[in-house]
Write a protein that holds these residues in place. Structure first.
Motif, short mmCIF file in Angstrom:
data_model
loop_
_atom_site.label_atom_id
_atom_site.label_comp_id
_atom_site.label_asym_id
_atom_site.label_seq_id
_atom_site.Cartn_x
_atom_site.Cartn_y
_atom_site.Cartn_z
N THR A 1 -0.63 2.91 13.86
CA THR A 1 -0.21 3.29 12.50
C THR A 1 1.16 3.95 12.52
O THR A 1 2.02 3.65 11.66
CB THR A 1 -1.24 4.25 11.89
OG1 THR A 1 -2.54 3.64 11.91
CG2 THR A 1 -0.87 4.60 10.47
N LEU B 1 3.86 1.22 13.11
CA LEU B 1 4.09 0.41 11.91
C LEU B 1 4.83 1.22 10.85
O LEU B 1 5.69 0.68 10.13
CB LEU B 1 2.76 -0.09 11.36
CG LEU B 1 2.02 -1.13 12.21
CD1 LEU B 1 0.65 -1.43 11.62
CD2 LEU B 1 2.83 -2.42 12.32
N THR B 2 4.51 2.50 10.72
CA THR B 2 5.18 3.34 9.72
C THR B 2 6.66 3.48 10.02
O THR B 2 7.50 3.45 9.12
CB THR B 2 4.51 4.72 9.68
OG1 THR B 2 3.11 4.56 9.39
CG2 THR B 2 5.14 5.59 8.62
N THR C 1 2.56 5.17 1.96
CA THR C 1 2.82 4.25 3.06
C THR C 1 1.74 3.18 3.12
O THR C 1 2.04 1.98 3.30
CB THR C 1 2.88 5.02 4.38
OG1 THR C 1 3.89 6.04 4.30
CG2 THR C 1 3.20 4.08 5.53
N PHE C 2 0.49 3.60 3.00
CA PHE C 2 -0.59 2.62 3.04
C PHE C 2 -0.56 1.69 1.82
O PHE C 2 -0.93 0.51 1.93
CB PHE C 2 -1.93 3.35 3.14
CG PHE C 2 -2.11 4.06 4.44
CD1 PHE C 2 -2.42 3.37 5.60
CD2 PHE C 2 -1.96 5.44 4.52
CE1 PHE C 2 -2.59 4.03 6.81
CE2 PHE C 2 -2.11 6.11 5.72
CZ PHE C 2 -2.43 5.40 6.87
N PHE D 1 1.92 -0.85 2.77
CA PHE D 1 1.32 -1.82 3.69
C PHE D 1 0.48 -2.85 2.93
O PHE D 1 0.49 -4.04 3.26
CB PHE D 1 0.47 -1.10 4.73
CG PHE D 1 1.27 -0.32 5.73
CD1 PHE D 1 2.65 -0.46 5.81
CD2 PHE D 1 0.65 0.56 6.61
CE1 PHE D 1 3.39 0.26 6.73
CE2 PHE D 1 1.38 1.28 7.54
CZ PHE D 1 2.76 1.14 7.59
N SER E 1 7.37 -9.16 5.06
CA SER E 1 5.92 -9.33 4.93
C SER E 1 5.34 -10.10 6.12
O SER E 1 4.31 -9.71 6.68
CB SER E 1 5.61 -10.06 3.63
OG SER E 1 6.24 -11.33 3.60
N PHE F 1 5.60 -7.97 9.29
CA PHE F 1 4.55 -6.96 9.29
C PHE F 1 3.21 -7.56 9.71
O PHE F 1 2.47 -6.98 10.52
CB PHE F 1 4.44 -6.33 7.91
CG PHE F 1 3.28 -5.37 7.76
CD1 PHE F 1 3.37 -4.09 8.24
CD2 PHE F 1 2.11 -5.78 7.14
CE1 PHE F 1 2.29 -3.20 8.12
CE2 PHE F 1 1.04 -4.91 7.01
CZ PHE F 1 1.13 -3.62 7.50
N LEU G 1 1.41 -6.37 13.10
CA LEU G 1 0.08 -5.78 12.94
C LEU G 1 -0.95 -6.54 13.77
O LEU G 1 -1.80 -5.94 14.44
CB LEU G 1 -0.30 -5.79 11.47
CG LEU G 1 -1.74 -5.33 11.14
CD1 LEU G 1 -1.95 -3.89 11.57
CD2 LEU G 1 -2.03 -5.51 9.65
#
Length: 822
Positions: free
Chosen positions: A68, A71-72, A90-91, A94, A117, A120, A124
């Protein structure tokens, strides 16, 4: 804990290696840099949690937290604390990226650009796989199971490329997986302390055992077989047109490959196939419609600076029913239902089925074929059209100019208008469109003005050879030179219509071919064509416009709303008519008097380049056949050469004669003795030839027998019915025996006639197949080659083992281990 940490970092590295196949998806390597950062954070979090002796569930939580944070930091939403601590915003960011990625996956075809997108989603996924691999490899000590999540990464390009996944990334990922397995194996062995060989010799823990070496060899062989097998098995390699060359130009891209239709650049993929010097039959179609329009194959509607490209289609199986547009026909639009039967030849191998526009029912197709209602195409991600026979019902729409003029423009917030009016900014195009549509109050008049611009009167010329421009932009060059063929006409008109704010796209398919006596249209590569489709409002939908000069296109069709602007006399066609007076008749040949150009449409080709001529194929087939015959002739030639050498070697008599002077000046010949070495060589050559002859004719050879015993056995068994042959084989046996064991060899014997007699007798007693193989593929030569190959392999293995032993003596780890022991 050290071994666990080592395995954890190896697991992270193996995950990154397993992600190598994603290089075939993205245009750049941004995804790899971001994935490396995230995987490194995950591996570091796992190592720290193990230092703190956290339980397995604590290690999982630590890795998820590291994922997390990574990714942040890479994909911030703007609300983070200290740039990497996530917040609820932030979530939410996402979630938006995930939702956008689903839409972008439908919009982009491979290779995809660096879209946040999709990046990500890829990062992920790789980070989640890194967590699972670490848990399986370190927490549960089951590294073999880690191959499953690694394989999940490889399934992504498989789903996109389908039949043509690159082999190199697979090898890289397999190497990472094998590295993980070897590391775990070494760690397990270290727990048992010191190792010993079968002879009691002490072996360092790092030194590979014979079993481990064999396992590595098997792993390498397995990876090689996995890569080579799809190349060797028919049906496991690429699609129909993946061998077609393509060049730059509008629709620039890779040749179509028989996988996902989103990868097919219809312009580039069809150009080489359609410009062959030979005419190839592709499709046969029969329809109940008297004058059908073009048979559609695909749609190219993604306009980029490099030109038009095909989008990735989406749809539902044709077995679930298709939409029926005839239920909502507006005024001025006539829609009638017809039925067609299509037979695709084996020369058309694409994941797209040719159908007429607006099919409403399909028969003889399974659920693997899908229908995209927006593009109006039938496609499949798992099958291709080659050899398909199917029937379908379709709706043919005809439009009156009045109905098109009355149709309102699509609203600005319409998804179709937003997506299919998107275009690169080219000032020359914008200025031209503004001039053409000036004073036009409705979409139809604007489209007609652009359509009529591509006429001979305005200087446009149909030619298979285009002219190069100097602007650096294909669209500008074509509008300046005004020379091109169907591909340039269709793409240019669609671009100009989009510049007028009206949705447009390019359709690819077939014009009407020659009509057989049975009423079936035969469509070849000469009938492949491209035209423009424009979308009008008020439920009218897509309306076709063919801007290519009708006289230069075989099977061209013109309509009431888009008549032939180059006809000598334009007469208003009757309502519902599909062929305007003066337009080219579908069956007209290239030399008709009313044709405007001697060039005929040879199919699609790339803008800015001449259509490539197909090289002659038969010389290559002839060369391959001759090479194959030469390869099969090698054993027979080798046997014939060896027999000739032995025939020269076998000679008689073996005595040496010298000419010496006499008392009165005359010369006389004196036999001074027998050359024993030559006699022995002659006997050995004759005996070797006899043994090879026995092998060629499948007569048993016992190497433990003496020459005399062998000769007597042959005289009793194989040559019992031929007295001369029995006598000859006894002579050969006696000569070989004397050459081996006696002081004086047998001299003066006629060995060559004896060999011919024995060979003739053996050939007479053999069947035809044995004689043929003895001449073409002599078993004696093949046996000698197999023996030599086995001996050479044994020498290589022995030499490699010795070299490895020498290298192990000077290994730094061994020297350090020895110094520590002292």
């Amino acid at each position: 804990m050290t071994p666990h940490r080592n395995i954890g970092f190896v697991a992270a590295a193996a995950t990154l290696l397993a992600a190598a196949p994603l290089s075939a998806i993205f245009e750049r390597w941004t995804w790899l840099i971001q994935a490396t950062i995230v995987v490194a954070v995950v591996a570091g979090s796992a190592a720290l949690s193990r230092l703190a002796r956290a339980p397995l569930w604590g290690q999982v939580l630590a890795m998820l937290a590291g994922l997390t944070l990574g990714l942040t930091w890479i994909f911030p939403g703007g609300t983070e604390l200290l740039a990497f601590i996530p917040t609820p915003g932030t979530f939410a960011h996402f979630g938006e990226l995930m939702q956008t990625s689903l839409e972008d996956m439908r919009s982009y075809g491979v290779k995809v650009p660096d879209v946040d997108s999709l990046l990500f989603l890829a990062v992920l996924g790789i980070g989640a796989v890194a967590v699972v691999v670490d848990v399986l490899s370190v927490g549960l000590r089951r590294p073999a199971l880690a191959g499953l999540p690694m394989l999940a990464i490889y399934s992504v390009p498989v789903a996109v490329y389908l039949d043509s996944v690159p082999a190199t990334p697979f090898v890289v990922g397999a190497a990472g997986y094998l590295w993980l397995l070897v590391t775990d194996n070494v760690d397990r062995v270290r727990r048992f302390g010191r190792r010993f060989t079968g002879e009691g010799r002490d072996v360092d823990v790092w030194e590979a055992s014979p079993l481990a070496a064999a396992g590595r060899r098997l792993a390498v062989v397995g990876v090689a077989v996995a890569v080579a097998l799809p190349l060797a098995v028919p049906g496991m390699t690429g699609g129909l047109m993946n061998n077609v060359g393509a060049g730059p130009g509008e629709g620039n891209g890779r040749p179509g490959q028989g996988g996902s239709p989103g990868r097919i650049d219809l312009f580039a993929a069809l150009s080489g196939q359609l410009n062959q010097s030979q005419e190839t039959e592709l499709v046969k179609v029969s329809t109940s419609e008297p004058s059908p329009f073009y048979l559609r194959l695909g749609v190219v509607d993604d306009l980029r600076p490099s030109g038009f490209q095909a989008r990735v289609p989406t749809g539902r199986p044709v077995t679930r029913g298709l939409p029926d547009p005839s239920e909502r026909a507006p005024r001025g639009v006539e829609r009638q239902r017809y039925r067609a039967t299509v037979e695709v030849s084996k020369n058309l191998n694409m994941p797209l089925l040719p159908v007429y526009a607006e099919p409403v029912k399909a028969d003889d197709l399974n659920g693997n074929w899908l229908y995209d209602s927006s593009q109006q195409i039938v496609f499949s991600n798992r099958e291709n059209a080659r050899g398909k026979n199917y029937s379908f019902e379709y709706v043919r729409s005809t439009f009156s100019p009045a109905a098109l003029r009355a149709a309102p423009s699509l609203p600005s917030d319409s998804q179709v208008k937003r997506q299919l009016t998107d275009r690169p900014s080219v000032p020359a195009v914008e200025e031209l469109v503004d001039e053409l549509v000036k004073g036009k109050s409705n979409d139809y008049d604007k489209v007609r003005a652009i359509y009529e611009y591509f006429s001979v009167e305005n200087g446009f010329t149909y030619s298979l050879s285009t002219r190069d421009g100097s602007s650096g932009e294909d669209i500008t060059d074509f509008l300046a030179t005004k020379v091109g063929y169907c591909q340039q006409y269709a793409a240019a008109m669609a671009w100009l219509v989009r510049a007028a704010g009206i949705p447009a796209r390019v359709a690819v398919g077939f014009t009407n071919g020659s009509k057989a006596d049975s009423g079936t249209y035969v469509l070849t590569n000469r009938n492949l064509h491209a035209w423009t489709e424009v979308n009008f409002g008020n439920g009218i939908g897509w309306v076709p416009f063919d801007a290519t000069p009708a006289a230069s296109v075989q099977g061209s069709v013109r309509s009431a709303w888009a008549p032939d602007t180059d006809a000598p006399e334009e007469v208003a066609p009757s309502p519902g008519s599909t062929i305007a007076p003066g337009a080219a008749d579908p069956s007209a040949g290239p030399n008709e008097a009313d044709r405007l150009d001697k060039d005929t449409d040879q199919g699609l080709a790339l803008g800015g380049s001449d259509p490539a001529e197909q090289n002659r194929v038969w010389p290559w087939w002839l060369a391959a056949a001759l090479a194959l015959l030469a390869l099969f002739a090698v054993p027979g030639l080798r046997r014939s050469t060896l027999r000739r050498r032995r025939r020269v070697r076998v000679r008689a008599p073996s005595a040496t004669a010298l000419a010496v002077p006499g008392q009165r000046g005359e010369t006389r010949e004196v036999v001074v003795g027998v050359d024993a070495e030559s006699a022995r060589a002659d006997a050995h050559a004759a005996w070797d030839e006899l043994l090879d002859t026995l092998v060629d004719f499948h007569v048993r050879v016992d190497r433990t027998e003496t020459p005399r015993a062998t000769a007597e056995r042959l005289a009793r068994e194989a040559l019992a019915e031929n007295g001369d042959a029995a006598t000859g084989v006894r002579l050969l046996g006696r000569a070989e025996e004397r050459a081996r064991y006696a002081r004086d060899p047998l001299a003066g014997a006629e060995l060559q006639p004896a060999l011919r007699t024995v060979r003739g007798a053996l050939a007479a007693g053999a069947d035809r197949r044995t004689r043929l193989l003895a001449a073409l593929l002599p078993p004696s030569v093949l046996q000698r080659w197999r023996t030599a190959l086995a001996e050479q392999s044994e020498r290589i293995v022995t030499a490699s083992g010795q070299a490895r032993t020498q290298m192990l003596r000077w290994s730094p780890r061994r020297l350090l281990a020895g110094r520590t022991a002292r």
